[in-house]
Design an enzyme around this catalytic site. Structure first.
Site, PDB file in Angstrom:
ATOM      1  N   SER A 111      -9.405  -0.346   7.278  1.00  0.00           N
ATOM      2  CA  SER A 111      -8.908  -0.262   5.904  1.00  0.00           C
ATOM      3  C   SER A 111      -8.219  -1.493   5.353  1.00  0.00           C
ATOM      4  O   SER A 111      -7.896  -1.533   4.164  1.00  0.00           O
ATOM      5  CB  SER A 111      -7.967   0.922   5.764  1.00  0.00           C
ATOM      6  OG  SER A 111      -8.731   2.097   5.724  1.00  0.00           O
TER       7      SER A 111
ATOM      8  N   SER B 235      -9.644   2.181   3.121  1.00  0.00           N
ATOM      9  CA  SER B 235      -8.774   2.904   2.222  1.00  0.00           C
ATOM     10  C   SER B 235      -7.878   1.998   1.375  1.00  0.00           C
ATOM     11  O   SER B 235      -7.390   2.411   0.329  1.00  0.00           O
ATOM     12  CB  SER B 235      -7.901   3.870   3.020  1.00  0.00           C
ATOM     13  OG  SER B 235      -7.023   3.170   3.882  1.00  0.00           O
TER      14      SER B 235
ATOM     15  N   LYS C   3       0.850  -1.202   0.000  1.00  0.00           N
ATOM     16  CA  LYS C   3       0.000   0.000   0.000  1.00  0.00           C
ATOM     17  C   LYS C   3       0.884   1.250   0.000  1.00  0.00           C
ATOM     18  O   LYS C   3       1.874   1.320   0.750  1.00  0.00           O
ATOM     19  CB  LYS C   3      -0.886  -0.029   1.249  1.00  0.00           C
ATOM     20  CG  LYS C   3      -1.957   1.038   1.326  1.00  0.00           C
ATOM     21  CD  LYS C   3      -2.799   0.829   2.599  1.00  0.00           C
ATOM     22  CE  LYS C   3      -3.902   1.845   2.764  1.00  0.00           C
ATOM     23  NZ  LYS C   3      -4.645   1.658   4.027  1.00  0.00           N
TER      24      LYS C   3
HETATM   25  N1  GLN Z   1     -12.637   4.339   6.608  1.00  0.00           N
HETATM   26  C1  GLN Z   1     -12.035   4.764   7.845  1.00  0.00           C
HETATM   27  C2  GLN Z   1     -11.652   6.215   7.735  1.00  0.00           C
HETATM   28  O1  GLN Z   1     -11.978   6.792   6.765  1.00  0.00           O
HETATM   29  C3  GLN Z   1     -10.848   3.900   8.177  1.00  0.00           C
HETATM   30  C4  GLN Z   1      -9.648   4.235   7.416  1.00  0.00           C
HETATM   31  C5  GLN Z   1      -8.462   3.363   7.717  1.00  0.00           C
HETATM   32  O2  GLN Z   1      -8.564   2.331   8.379  1.00  0.00           O
HETATM   33  N2  GLN Z   1      -7.307   3.834   7.295  1.00  0.00           N
HETATM   34  O3  GLN Z   1     -11.048   6.782   8.584  1.00  0.00           O
END
Ligand code: GLN
Length: 500
Positions: free
Chosen positions: A180, A156, A81
């Protein structure tokens, strides 16, 4: 051996390479060719490092030919990532503000991948600074869900999940702050694991919310994920929150789970997860409940537990995470990294900083900086940030109390399957709901895994297993047992992307 290298599991490929039935170079080339063929359609990668990956592969082949003993994943390529820094390879966090930045060092995770002899295929797409649930907030490209390219791959870490789902990589690294790794896993039919916070080094992760961020594996099955988990885990003196304790035996747990025997294991179902606006949609619930039936057939006992504070997890997270983000993102000032905007030699430093941040950050990142700055501001800090920290303690206590009654908790990973592009970008709250079931575990710090459990209207559904702090092995055991009931594995039934 199967016909196609890209269909093989990571464990199978590692054995082929170790035992001389394949070379790391041929395996790595097969995945690079697959990226060339289908990533135009999927859009999982922001950067592909063909030369670097093949160079590592050749080194592994040479070391094996010389009789060296290498680790269990030697020669098997991995995608990373793009929020994990890679020395000499562009790292953007999918933000314009880091465009063109080449890090001068490697994250601990990357160092460990290299030490394990896993060629790095490239960097995968994400929501800018990992803020989002659909990868739509990437400043660079859209990533499609390989099951239906009109739909989002989760976020994400949508790039890592889509890369594994479309067989462009057998393994990938994600990061999980609120879901994410697990949520993209659930909606792409792959397996994503968030390890115990502190058991995997944050050194070299571009910081979003430091008390929550955790790197972890993405794979097509539990054993592959566990092998990668063991490669990247363990104490790191360069991370002050790193836990100095042995890594839970996750690969052994995945192997023992494959026998399909869960007798004696108590799995808790959280009463509060079935309530309110965020309760899972019917198709998701059906697939999840069928999974629960399977777990019962394997011998697990289901107990209902109550976690009253879980109802406050989402608002708590959306105070703590933006607060930490507003502080972490203050470093992007146009002076030290990446983009600088409006520096005409006459403007003041403050003006250049403002113009750089205006041009470099996207809308969701700005929203979070504003929210976090407000929640931390004098006069409001006790009312918002301080109170959120107190509720976080209550959530932790709820988890601790449940683990006196059961060995692990289970839930659907997400309330809904992959949605269509644009469906939720207009309403931040609708987007935030995607992580309703994953966020509590981040606030607590324990491990969580999403394992593919079935389909709803043709789209994958994940079942989440949450364990006590450093109980990662239990989550792998349950995930692997659930997989043992699937033939073929759900992850292997994704529609074929033909590409060019
Ligand atoms: N979707 C969550 C957010 O927008 C989690 C994001 C993540 O785990 N990086 O913060």
């Amino acid at each position: 051996m199967d016909d196609r290298i890209i269909d093989r599991t990571a464990a199978g490929l590692a054995a082929d390479i170790r035992e001389g039935r394949a070379t790391s170079r041929s395996v790595t080339e097969a995945f690079l060719d697959r990226i060339d063929a289908v990533d135009g359609e999927v859009g999982a990668f922001l950067h592909v490092d063909r030369d670097g990956a093949l160079a590592t592969a050749s080194e592994v082949d040479a070391a094996l030919a010389a009789g060296e003993e290498l680790g269990p994943l030697a020669g098997v390529p991995v995608a990373v990532k793009d929020i994990v820094v890679t020395g000499g390879m562009p790292t953007t966090a999918a933000s314009k503000i880091l465009e063109g930045w080449i890090p001068p060092y490697d994250a601990t995770v990357v160092e460990r991948l290299q030490a394990a002899g896993t060629p790095i295929l490239g960097k995968t797409n994400l929501d800018e600074f990992a803020m989002g649930s659909s990868t739509e907030y990437s400043a660079y490209r859209r990533t499609a869900n390989p099951w239906d390219t009109a739909r989002i791959p989760g976020g994400s870490g949508g790039g890592s999940a889509a890369a594994v789902a479309a067989k462009m990589a057998p393994l990938a690294i994600g990061t999980d702050t609120g879901g994410s790794i697990r949520q993209p896993g659930a909606v792409t039919g792959t397996l994503g694991a968030k390890p115990t916070y502190g058991s995997n080094s944050r050194y070299g992760l571009i910081a979003f919310s430091s008390s929550l961020d955790t790197p972890g594996p993405v794979a097509r099955n539990a054993l592959d994920a566990a092998l990668l988990h063991e490669v990247i885990s363990g104490h790191d003196p360069r991370d002050s929150t790193s836990i100095d304790a042995p890594v839970p035996p996750v690969a052994e747990a995945a192997r023992s789970g494959a026998s399909g025997d869960l007798s004696g294991l108590r799995l808790g179902v959280v009463e509060q997860f079935a309530e309110g606006a965020g309760a899972a949609e019917p198709g998701v619930l059906d697939a999840y409940l069928a999974g629960v039936d399977q777990l019962v057939k394997l011998g697990a006992e289901i107990v209902e537990v109550s976690c009253p504070s879980f109802s406050y997890a989402l608002p708590t997270y959306y105070l703590i995470a933006p607060s930490e983000a507003s502080s972490n993102l203050a470093r992007y000032d146009g002076v030290r990294y990446g983009l600088r905007s409006g520096d005409d030699g006459r403007r003041s430093l403050e003006e250049v900083m403002g113009l750089t941040r205006e041009a470099g950050f996207g809308p969701e990142v700005k929203r979070r900086i504003i929210l976090g700055t407000y929640a931390l501001s004098a006069g409001y800090v006790d009312q918002f940030y301080g109170r959120a920290q107190k509720v976080r303690t209550l959530i932790k206590r709820d988890f601790e109390a449940t683990f006196e009654q059961c060995d692990a908790l289970i839930s659907p990973t997400t309330p809904f399957t992959a949605f269509k592009y644009g469906e939720r970008t207009g309403d931040p709250y609708q987007m935030y709901l995607a992580d309703l079931f994953t966020i509590p575990t981040n606030l607590y710090g324990g491990p969580g895994i999403s394992v593919p459990v079935g389909l709803s209207d043709g789209m994958p559904v994940g079942l989440q297993v949450m364990g006590p702090v450093m109980g990662d092995d239990i989550t792998y055991r349950v995930a692997s047992a659930l997989e043992s009931t699937q033939d073929p594995l759900l992850a292997d039934t994704a529609p074929e992307i033909e590409g060019k």
